[in-house]
Design a protein around this motif. Structure first.
Motif, PDB file in Angstrom:
ATOM      1  N   HIS A   1       0.999  -1.230  -0.163  1.00 19.90           N
ATOM      2  CA  HIS A   1      -0.062  -0.066  -0.042  1.00 19.90           C
ATOM      3  C   HIS A   1       0.773   1.488  -0.028  1.00 19.90           C
ATOM      4  O   HIS A   1       1.975   1.349   0.410  1.00 19.90           O
ATOM      5  CB  HIS A   1      -0.758  -0.010   1.232  1.00 19.90           C
ATOM      6  CG  HIS A   1      -0.411  -0.742   2.415  1.00 19.90           C
ATOM      7  ND1 HIS A   1       0.723  -0.529   3.122  1.00 19.90           N
ATOM      8  CD2 HIS A   1      -1.208  -1.524   2.916  1.00 19.90           C
ATOM      9  CE1 HIS A   1       0.779  -1.137   4.074  1.00 19.90           C
ATOM     10  NE2 HIS A   1      -0.193  -1.978   4.168  1.00 19.90           N
ATOM     11  N   GLY A   2       0.426   2.274  -0.584  1.00 21.83           N
ATOM     12  CA  GLY A   2       1.096   3.573  -0.499  1.00 21.83           C
ATOM     13  C   GLY A   2       2.088   3.579  -1.632  1.00 21.83           C
ATOM     14  O   GLY A   2       2.033   2.838  -2.705  1.00 21.83           O
ATOM     15  N   GLU A   3       3.027   4.315  -1.322  1.00 21.53           N
ATOM     16  CA  GLU A   3       4.487   4.193  -2.417  1.00 21.53           C
ATOM     17  C   GLU A   3       5.264   3.089  -2.061  1.00 21.53           C
ATOM     18  O   GLU A   3       5.593   2.923  -0.900  1.00 21.53           O
ATOM     19  CB  GLU A   3       5.020   5.668  -2.130  1.00 21.53           C
ATOM     20  CG  GLU A   3       4.240   6.793  -2.736  1.00 21.53           C
ATOM     21  CD  GLU A   3       4.061   6.827  -4.202  1.00 21.53           C
ATOM     22  OE1 GLU A   3       5.025   6.404  -4.986  1.00 21.53           O
ATOM     23  OE2 GLU A   3       2.946   7.035  -4.604  1.00 21.53           O
ATOM     24  N   TYR A   4       5.657   2.420  -2.866  1.00 21.36           N
ATOM     25  CA  TYR A   4       6.639   1.072  -2.608  1.00 21.36           C
ATOM     26  C   TYR A   4       7.350   1.147  -4.092  1.00 21.36           C
ATOM     27  O   TYR A   4       6.940   1.460  -4.929  1.00 21.36           O
ATOM     28  CB  TYR A   4       5.943   0.067  -2.216  1.00 21.36           C
ATOM     29  CG  TYR A   4       5.163  -0.649  -3.327  1.00 21.36           C
ATOM     30  CD1 TYR A   4       5.700  -1.683  -3.989  1.00 21.36           C
ATOM     31  CD2 TYR A   4       3.864  -0.374  -3.566  1.00 21.36           C
ATOM     32  CE1 TYR A   4       4.964  -2.555  -5.122  1.00 21.36           C
ATOM     33  CE2 TYR A   4       3.258  -0.706  -4.653  1.00 21.36           C
ATOM     34  CZ  TYR A   4       3.609  -2.085  -5.229  1.00 21.36           C
ATOM     35  OH  TYR A   4       2.963  -2.671  -6.384  1.00 21.36           O
ATOM     36  N   ASP A   5       8.360   0.452  -3.863  1.00 18.48           N
ATOM     37  CA  ASP A   5       9.263   0.341  -5.467  1.00 18.48           C
ATOM     38  C   ASP A   5       8.604  -1.261  -5.849  1.00 18.48           C
ATOM     39  O   ASP A   5       8.781  -2.124  -5.440  1.00 18.48           O
ATOM     40  CB  ASP A   5      10.548  -0.077  -4.453  1.00 18.48           C
ATOM     41  CG  ASP A   5      11.370  -0.365  -6.082  1.00 18.48           C
ATOM     42  OD1 ASP A   5      11.017  -0.520  -7.103  1.00 18.48           O
ATOM     43  OD2 ASP A   5      12.682  -0.655  -5.717  1.00 18.48           O
TER      44      ASP A   5
ATOM     45  N   GLU B   1      -4.553  -9.712  -8.836  1.00 19.05           N
ATOM     46  CA  GLU B   1      -4.214  -8.329  -9.128  1.00 19.05           C
ATOM     47  C   GLU B   1      -3.297  -7.597  -8.052  1.00 19.05           C
ATOM     48  O   GLU B   1      -2.970  -6.314  -8.224  1.00 19.05           O
ATOM     49  CB  GLU B   1      -5.232  -7.687  -9.986  1.00 19.05           C
ATOM     50  CG  GLU B   1      -5.560  -8.366 -11.373  1.00 19.05           C
ATOM     51  CD  GLU B   1      -6.378  -7.669 -12.176  1.00 19.05           C
ATOM     52  OE1 GLU B   1      -6.059  -6.427 -12.427  1.00 19.05           O
ATOM     53  OE2 GLU B   1      -7.482  -8.105 -12.130  1.00 19.05           O
ATOM     54  N   THR B   2      -4.058  -7.927  -6.977  1.00 25.24           N
ATOM     55  CA  THR B   2      -3.393  -7.159  -5.682  1.00 25.24           C
ATOM     56  C   THR B   2      -1.893  -7.552  -5.260  1.00 25.24           C
ATOM     57  O   THR B   2      -1.622  -8.902  -5.360  1.00 25.24           O
ATOM     58  CB  THR B   2      -4.258  -7.234  -4.282  1.00 25.24           C
ATOM     59  OG1 THR B   2      -5.612  -6.905  -4.824  1.00 25.24           O
ATOM     60  CG2 THR B   2      -3.764  -6.613  -3.151  1.00 25.24           C
ATOM     61  N   GLU B   3      -1.043  -6.698  -5.098  1.00 29.84           N
ATOM     62  CA  GLU B   3       0.065  -6.904  -4.870  1.00 29.84           C
ATOM     63  C   GLU B   3       0.578  -6.954  -3.445  1.00 29.84           C
ATOM     64  O   GLU B   3       0.018  -6.372  -2.721  1.00 29.84           O
ATOM     65  CB  GLU B   3       1.003  -5.914  -5.475  1.00 29.84           C
ATOM     66  CG  GLU B   3       0.927  -5.653  -7.122  1.00 29.84           C
ATOM     67  CD  GLU B   3       2.019  -4.615  -7.442  1.00 29.84           C
ATOM     68  OE1 GLU B   3       2.601  -3.806  -6.835  1.00 29.84           O
ATOM     69  OE2 GLU B   3       2.060  -4.536  -8.741  1.00 29.84           O
ATOM     70  N   TYR B   4       1.367  -7.991  -3.178  1.00 32.26           N
ATOM     71  CA  TYR B   4       1.809  -8.345  -1.755  1.00 32.26           C
ATOM     72  C   TYR B   4       3.366  -8.212  -1.621  1.00 32.26           C
ATOM     73  O   TYR B   4       3.951  -9.107  -2.297  1.00 32.26           O
ATOM     74  CB  TYR B   4       1.364  -9.780  -1.437  1.00 32.26           C
ATOM     75  CG  TYR B   4      -0.216  -9.721  -1.314  1.00 32.26           C
ATOM     76  CD1 TYR B   4      -0.715  -9.896   0.094  1.00 32.26           C
ATOM     77  CD2 TYR B   4      -1.023  -9.925  -2.223  1.00 32.26           C
ATOM     78  CE1 TYR B   4      -2.000  -9.823   0.227  1.00 32.26           C
ATOM     79  CE2 TYR B   4      -2.460 -10.328  -2.361  1.00 32.26           C
ATOM     80  CZ  TYR B   4      -2.746  -9.996  -1.006  1.00 32.26           C
ATOM     81  OH  TYR B   4      -4.205 -10.393  -0.890  1.00 32.26           O
ATOM     82  N   SER B   5       3.942  -7.483  -1.009  1.00 31.92           N
ATOM     83  CA  SER B   5       5.036  -7.209  -0.457  1.00 31.92           C
ATOM     84  C   SER B   5       5.809  -8.371   0.230  1.00 31.92           C
ATOM     85  O   SER B   5       5.121  -8.583   1.109  1.00 31.92           O
ATOM     86  CB  SER B   5       5.720  -5.936  -0.181  1.00 31.92           C
ATOM     87  OG  SER B   5       4.912  -5.593   0.958  1.00 31.92           O
TER      88      SER B   5
END
Length: 178
Positions: free
Chosen positions: A10-14, A106-110
């Motif tokens: 969530h938010g800004e991430y690389d 489609e949701t990204e998980y870091s």
């Protein structure tokens, strides 16, 4: 052994870090030269430099990425695992669009990494067992993991021979759910 912790990005991430699902950051030519097929969905990208310090067996390269794509065929998943030794140049938006029958892909998980002595259950990387190495042990029931495979209540294993890993040959990676 290398343990993993996952949380929804969530938010800004690389987008060029390790992650499950969402939009891969990969070499654009892979789409052009059909390294990645039309039926492949993006499972994860693993940035080796992020966890190399936990590689006590010294079995993984210093840099690069391992990408895991899956194709669903006759109710089973066939892996397409690729290695790239540089920095990827293209963020491929909506790569997993159309694969909603598999859940939310489609949701990204870091992914964050930590050193661990034991990981019989749970998600982990590069587990050496004789001449075989589990690249990724994926437990969908771990905290914050994506829902993929959760209904099976089983663990997914991506395995490779030690020799193939040494040669960076990912063409014979197997995937099993047990």
């Amino acid at each position: 052994m290398i343990g993993i912790k996952v949380e929804k990005a969530h938010g800004e991430y690389d987008p060029g870090t390790s992650k499950f699902f969402g939009s891969p950051t990969m070499p654009e030519e892979w789409l052009e030269n059909e390294t990645i097929g039309e039926d492949d969905f993006f499972f994860c990208q693993l940035k080796l430099a992020e966890f190399k310090k936990y590689d006590k067996s010294d079995i993984i390269p210093e840099k690069g990425f391992i990408y895991i794509f899956l194709t669903e065929k006759n109710g089973e998943f066939v892996p397409n695992v690729q290695y790239f030794d540089g920095e990827p140049d293209a963020l491929i938006d909506d790569f997993n669009a159309g694969f909603d029958f598999l859940g939310d892909t489609e949701t990204e998980y870091s992914i964050d990494y930590y050193e661990t002595d034991s990981c019989e259950d749970g998600s982990a990387l590069f587990i050496k067992d004789g001449d075989e190495i589990t690249i990724l042990q994926y437990d969908p029931l771990d905290d914050n993991m994506p829902d993929f495979l959760a209904e099976t209540e089983k663990i997914g294993y991506f395995k490779i021979s030690a020799e193939d890993l040494k040669n960076l040959d990912f063409s014979n990676v197997s995937f099993e759910i047990a």
